[in-house]
Design a protein around this motif. Structure first.
Motif, PDB file in Angstrom:
ATOM      1  N   LEU A   1     -25.131 -10.648 -24.150  1.00  0.00           N
ATOM      2  CA  LEU A   1     -25.503 -11.930 -24.732  1.00  0.00           C
ATOM      3  C   LEU A   1     -24.258 -12.765 -24.971  1.00  0.00           C
ATOM      4  CD1 LEU A   1     -28.084 -10.636 -27.376  1.00  0.00           C
ATOM      5  CD2 LEU A   1     -28.455 -11.187 -24.960  1.00  0.00           C
ATOM      6  N   ALA A   2     -24.229 -13.944 -24.382  1.00  0.00           N
ATOM      7  CA  ALA A   2     -23.110 -14.879 -24.549  1.00  0.00           C
ATOM      8  C   ALA A   2     -23.557 -15.996 -25.487  1.00  0.00           C
ATOM      9  CB  ALA A   2     -22.695 -15.455 -23.194  1.00  0.00           C
ATOM     10  N   ARG A   3     -22.823 -16.192 -26.558  1.00  0.00           N
ATOM     11  CA  ARG A   3     -23.164 -17.276 -27.470  1.00  0.00           C
ATOM     12  C   ARG A   3     -22.978 -18.618 -26.758  1.00  0.00           C
ATOM     13  NH1 ARG A   3     -23.357 -16.780 -33.027  1.00  0.00           N
ATOM     14  NH2 ARG A   3     -22.166 -14.831 -32.860  1.00  0.00           N
ATOM     15  N   LYS A   4     -23.985 -19.483 -26.849  1.00  0.00           N
ATOM     16  CA  LYS A   4     -23.902 -20.766 -26.160  1.00  0.00           C
ATOM     17  C   LYS A   4     -22.646 -21.536 -26.551  1.00  0.00           C
ATOM     18  CE  LYS A   4     -28.874 -21.645 -25.440  1.00  0.00           C
ATOM     19  NZ  LYS A   4     -28.874 -21.829 -23.974  1.00  0.00           N
ATOM     20  N   ALA A   5     -22.302 -21.468 -27.817  1.00  0.00           N
ATOM     21  CA  ALA A   5     -21.140 -22.222 -28.294  1.00  0.00           C
ATOM     22  C   ALA A   5     -19.832 -21.701 -27.725  1.00  0.00           C
ATOM     23  CB  ALA A   5     -21.093 -22.179 -29.828  1.00  0.00           C
ATOM     24  N   ASP A   6     -19.843 -20.479 -27.161  1.00  0.00           N
ATOM     25  CA  ASP A   6     -18.610 -19.869 -26.641  1.00  0.00           C
ATOM     26  C   ASP A   6     -18.474 -20.019 -25.133  1.00  0.00           C
ATOM     27  OD1 ASP A   6     -18.083 -19.046 -29.222  1.00  0.00           O
ATOM     28  OD2 ASP A   6     -18.829 -17.006 -28.920  1.00  0.00           O
ATOM     29  N   ARG A   7     -19.444 -20.625 -24.451  1.00  0.00           N
ATOM     30  CA  ARG A   7     -19.433 -20.588 -22.994  1.00  0.00           C
ATOM     31  C   ARG A   7     -18.197 -21.251 -22.383  1.00  0.00           C
ATOM     32  NH1 ARG A   7     -24.143 -18.481 -20.459  1.00  0.00           N
ATOM     33  NH2 ARG A   7     -22.721 -18.324 -18.694  1.00  0.00           N
ATOM     34  N   GLU A   8     -17.760 -22.365 -22.925  1.00  0.00           N
ATOM     35  CA  GLU A   8     -16.586 -23.033 -22.359  1.00  0.00           C
ATOM     36  C   GLU A   8     -15.353 -22.150 -22.481  1.00  0.00           C
ATOM     37  OE1 GLU A   8     -15.933 -26.931 -23.830  1.00  0.00           O
ATOM     38  OE2 GLU A   8     -17.876 -27.711 -23.142  1.00  0.00           O
ATOM     39  N   GLY A   9     -15.188 -21.503 -23.623  1.00  0.00           N
ATOM     40  CA  GLY A   9     -14.048 -20.602 -23.805  1.00  0.00           C
ATOM     41  C   GLY A   9     -14.115 -19.413 -22.867  1.00  0.00           C
ATOM     42  N   LEU A  10     -15.318 -18.865 -22.664  1.00  0.00           N
ATOM     43  CA  LEU A  10     -15.479 -17.753 -21.732  1.00  0.00           C
ATOM     44  C   LEU A  10     -15.128 -18.186 -20.318  1.00  0.00           C
ATOM     45  CD1 LEU A  10     -18.859 -16.317 -23.087  1.00  0.00           C
ATOM     46  CD2 LEU A  10     -16.587 -15.326 -23.404  1.00  0.00           C
ATOM     47  N   ASP A  11     -15.534 -19.400 -19.939  1.00  0.00           N
ATOM     48  CA  ASP A  11     -15.215 -19.917 -18.603  1.00  0.00           C
ATOM     49  C   ASP A  11     -13.710 -20.023 -18.401  1.00  0.00           C
ATOM     50  OD1 ASP A  11     -17.868 -20.073 -17.957  1.00  0.00           O
ATOM     51  OD2 ASP A  11     -18.057 -22.224 -18.343  1.00  0.00           O
ATOM     52  N   ARG A  12     -13.015 -20.470 -19.429  1.00  0.00           N
ATOM     53  CA  ARG A  12     -11.553 -20.595 -19.306  1.00  0.00           C
ATOM     54  C   ARG A  12     -10.905 -19.231 -19.115  1.00  0.00           C
ATOM     55  NH1 ARG A  12     -12.344 -24.674 -23.303  1.00  0.00           N
ATOM     56  NH2 ARG A  12     -11.891 -23.199 -24.974  1.00  0.00           N
ATOM     57  N   GLU A  13     -11.394 -18.219 -19.827  1.00  0.00           N
ATOM     58  CA  GLU A  13     -10.829 -16.876 -19.684  1.00  0.00           C
ATOM     59  C   GLU A  13     -11.087 -16.327 -18.279  1.00  0.00           C
ATOM     60  OE1 GLU A  13     -11.568 -14.037 -22.771  1.00  0.00           O
ATOM     61  OE2 GLU A  13     -11.866 -15.610 -24.271  1.00  0.00           O
ATOM     62  N   ILE A  14     -12.274 -16.586 -17.761  1.00  0.00           N
ATOM     63  CA  ILE A  14     -12.591 -16.122 -16.407  1.00  0.00           C
ATOM     64  C   ILE A  14     -11.697 -16.810 -15.383  1.00  0.00           C
ATOM     65  CG2 ILE A  14     -14.371 -16.123 -14.607  1.00  0.00           C
ATOM     66  CD1 ILE A  14     -16.448 -15.856 -16.902  1.00  0.00           C
ATOM     67  N   GLU A  15     -11.537 -18.116 -15.521  1.00  0.00           N
ATOM     68  CA  GLU A  15     -10.702 -18.862 -14.572  1.00  0.00           C
ATOM     69  C   GLU A  15      -9.254 -18.424 -14.636  1.00  0.00           C
ATOM     70  OE1 GLU A  15     -11.763 -20.691 -12.162  1.00  0.00           O
ATOM     71  OE2 GLU A  15     -13.817 -20.352 -12.877  1.00  0.00           O
ATOM     72  N   GLU A  16      -8.785 -18.047 -15.818  1.00  0.00           N
ATOM     73  CA  GLU A  16      -7.404 -17.576 -15.942  1.00  0.00           C
ATOM     74  C   GLU A  16      -7.221 -16.266 -15.174  1.00  0.00           C
ATOM     75  OE1 GLU A  16      -3.418 -17.253 -17.026  1.00  0.00           O
ATOM     76  OE2 GLU A  16      -4.800 -18.952 -17.047  1.00  0.00           O
ATOM     77  N   LEU A  17      -8.189 -15.365 -15.255  1.00  0.00           N
ATOM     78  CA  LEU A  17      -8.095 -14.114 -14.496  1.00  0.00           C
ATOM     79  C   LEU A  17      -8.171 -14.375 -12.992  1.00  0.00           C
ATOM     80  CD1 LEU A  17     -10.322 -11.711 -16.656  1.00  0.00           C
ATOM     81  CD2 LEU A  17      -7.831 -11.785 -16.523  1.00  0.00           C
ATOM     82  N   VAL A  18      -8.994 -15.332 -12.591  1.00  0.00           N
ATOM     83  CA  VAL A  18      -9.074 -15.689 -11.178  1.00  0.00           C
ATOM     84  C   VAL A  18      -7.743 -16.257 -10.709  1.00  0.00           C
ATOM     85  CG1 VAL A  18     -10.169 -17.247  -9.513  1.00  0.00           C
ATOM     86  CG2 VAL A  18     -11.565 -16.067 -11.226  1.00  0.00           C
ATOM     87  N   ARG A  19      -7.119 -17.074 -11.538  1.00  0.00           N
ATOM     88  CA  ARG A  19      -5.818 -17.660 -11.194  1.00  0.00           C
ATOM     89  C   ARG A  19      -4.764 -16.580 -11.003  1.00  0.00           C
ATOM     90  NH1 ARG A  19      -1.208 -19.345 -13.388  1.00  0.00           N
ATOM     91  NH2 ARG A  19      -1.767 -18.536 -15.446  1.00  0.00           N
ATOM     92  N   LEU A  20      -4.915 -15.479 -11.732  1.00  0.00           N
ATOM     93  CA  LEU A  20      -3.959 -14.377 -11.626  1.00  0.00           C
ATOM     94  C   LEU A  20      -4.266 -13.460 -10.439  1.00  0.00           C
ATOM     95  CD1 LEU A  20      -3.628 -13.456 -15.408  1.00  0.00           C
ATOM     96  CD2 LEU A  20      -1.950 -14.664 -13.991  1.00  0.00           C
TER      97      LEU A  20
END
Length: 338
Positions: free
Chosen positions: A167-186
């Motif tokens: 379960l992903a809190r709706k209010a956290d989705r933007e922050g989760l997206d940033r963390e995912i993109e950072e791992l992709v960038r790496l």
């Protein structure tokens, strides 16, 4: 849609509770005259229900013409025969257990609404779990883990694909997206980056508290959480359904059905019809899976329909309402005795 287990008893059963002596049990307890008239307008002939093979259709037509005999499990003198008609289609939006139940319940369900039925189901679960002992609680939470956070080291002799729910809190989705993109960038592949972030930062559905959060999700913008589904094969991660729009609802499972039964003090029967892929003959292609309330039964049962999918008998495709019409058919002439 919903998850249906072969064992319908989720909570450990309490001691049998007889129907209170004060109940004025009518001879034909399912529907009042007004409710029956309205239901007649909403039923669908079995010949008009899609996705059925002829052997399924023939048996289901017997349920409508001859009916099923139901007896109160604790007082066999309380009985009735019900003819079962198909109650029409409901949306395949994940809320079908509650939408179908609202229609199948007749007068008692009129005007409640699927979201309110979902809310009352979750409330009943939380109350019952809180009243249970540690052994009961662990038994329920083991069922939850097996359904929504299974051990991926086992189970491959039965399943080709297994999935976990977080379960992903709706209010956290933007922050989760940033963390995912950072791992992709790496340099990490996006599916594995998403799996890593969601497993670390989201709530796995693995106990009573997380199940209550999960089952509260109706796919509405008002939900606090979004459902993320991680799918695996025996070789590893298959896919990540990120549910970006937040439209996924929690499918009703056996726990939810039992809580719904307890809330309304009624047995709920899931009528499952299997086709040729189940390798059963016509006389055995329809199953009645009972879900009893934890406590007294003070009302007649209601019935839900599910088209079976395959040999395992687990179904889990889609719930549809069955409308129960009281009948004067005798037990000897009924198509089934429950």
């Amino acid at each position: 849609m919903g998850k249906l287990l072969c064992d319908s008893t989720t909570f450990p059963s309490p001691a049998p509770t007889p129907a209170p002596a004060s109940i004025n049990w009518p001879e034909s307890p399912s529907l009042s005259g007004a409710d029956l008239f309205e239901s007649q307008d909403s039923v669908t002939s079995w010949s008009g229900v899609g996705g059925l093979e002829e052997q399924q259709r023939r048996v289901l037509e017997k349920l409508e013409t001859k009916g099923v005999m139901w007896k109160h499990p604790h007082d066999k003198s309380m009985s009735s025969v019900f003819r079962l008609s198909h109650g029409g289609d409901v949306d395949s939006d994940g809320n079908c257990l509650f939408t179908a139940s609202e229609k199948a319940m007749g007068g008692e369900g009129k005007g409640i609404g699927a979201r309110e039925l979902r809310r009352r189901t979750v409330r009943r679960f939380v109350e019952d779990l809180g009243e249970g002992n540690e052994e009961e609680k662990e038994g329920v939470e083991m069922v939850i883990r097996n359904m929504y956070s299974p051990d991926m080291r086992v189970g491959w002799g039965v399943h080709v694909v297994q999935e976990g729910k977080v379960l992903a809190r709706k209010a956290d989705r933007e922050g989760l997206d940033r963390e995912i993109e950072e791992l992709v960038r790496l340099g990490m592949q996006r599916e594995f980056a998403a799996e890593s972030v969601y497993k670390e930062r989201c709530i796995a559905v693995k106990d009573g508290q997380s199940w209550a959060k999960y089952m509260s999700i109706s796919g509405s913008p008002d939900d606090e959480y979004d459902i993320v589904t991680l799918q695996y094969t025996e070789d590893g991660l298959l896919s990540v359904d990120e549910n970006r729009q937040g439209h996924a609802a929690a499918f009703g499972d056996d726990i939810a059905i039992e809580c719904l039964a307890t809330e309304f003090k009624r047995e709920i029967y899931v009528v499952q019809a299997h086709g040729s892929d189940a390798m059963v003959d016509e006389d055995n292609c329809v199953f009645f899976l009972p879900h009893r309330p934890r406590g007294p039964i003070t009302e007649p049962p209601f019935f839900l329909f599910m088209k079976g999918t395959g040999w395992c008998g687990a179904g889990a495709d889609h719930y549809e309402p069955l409308i129960a019409h009281p009948s004067i058919v005798t037990q000897e002439k009924a198509a089934f005795v429950l």
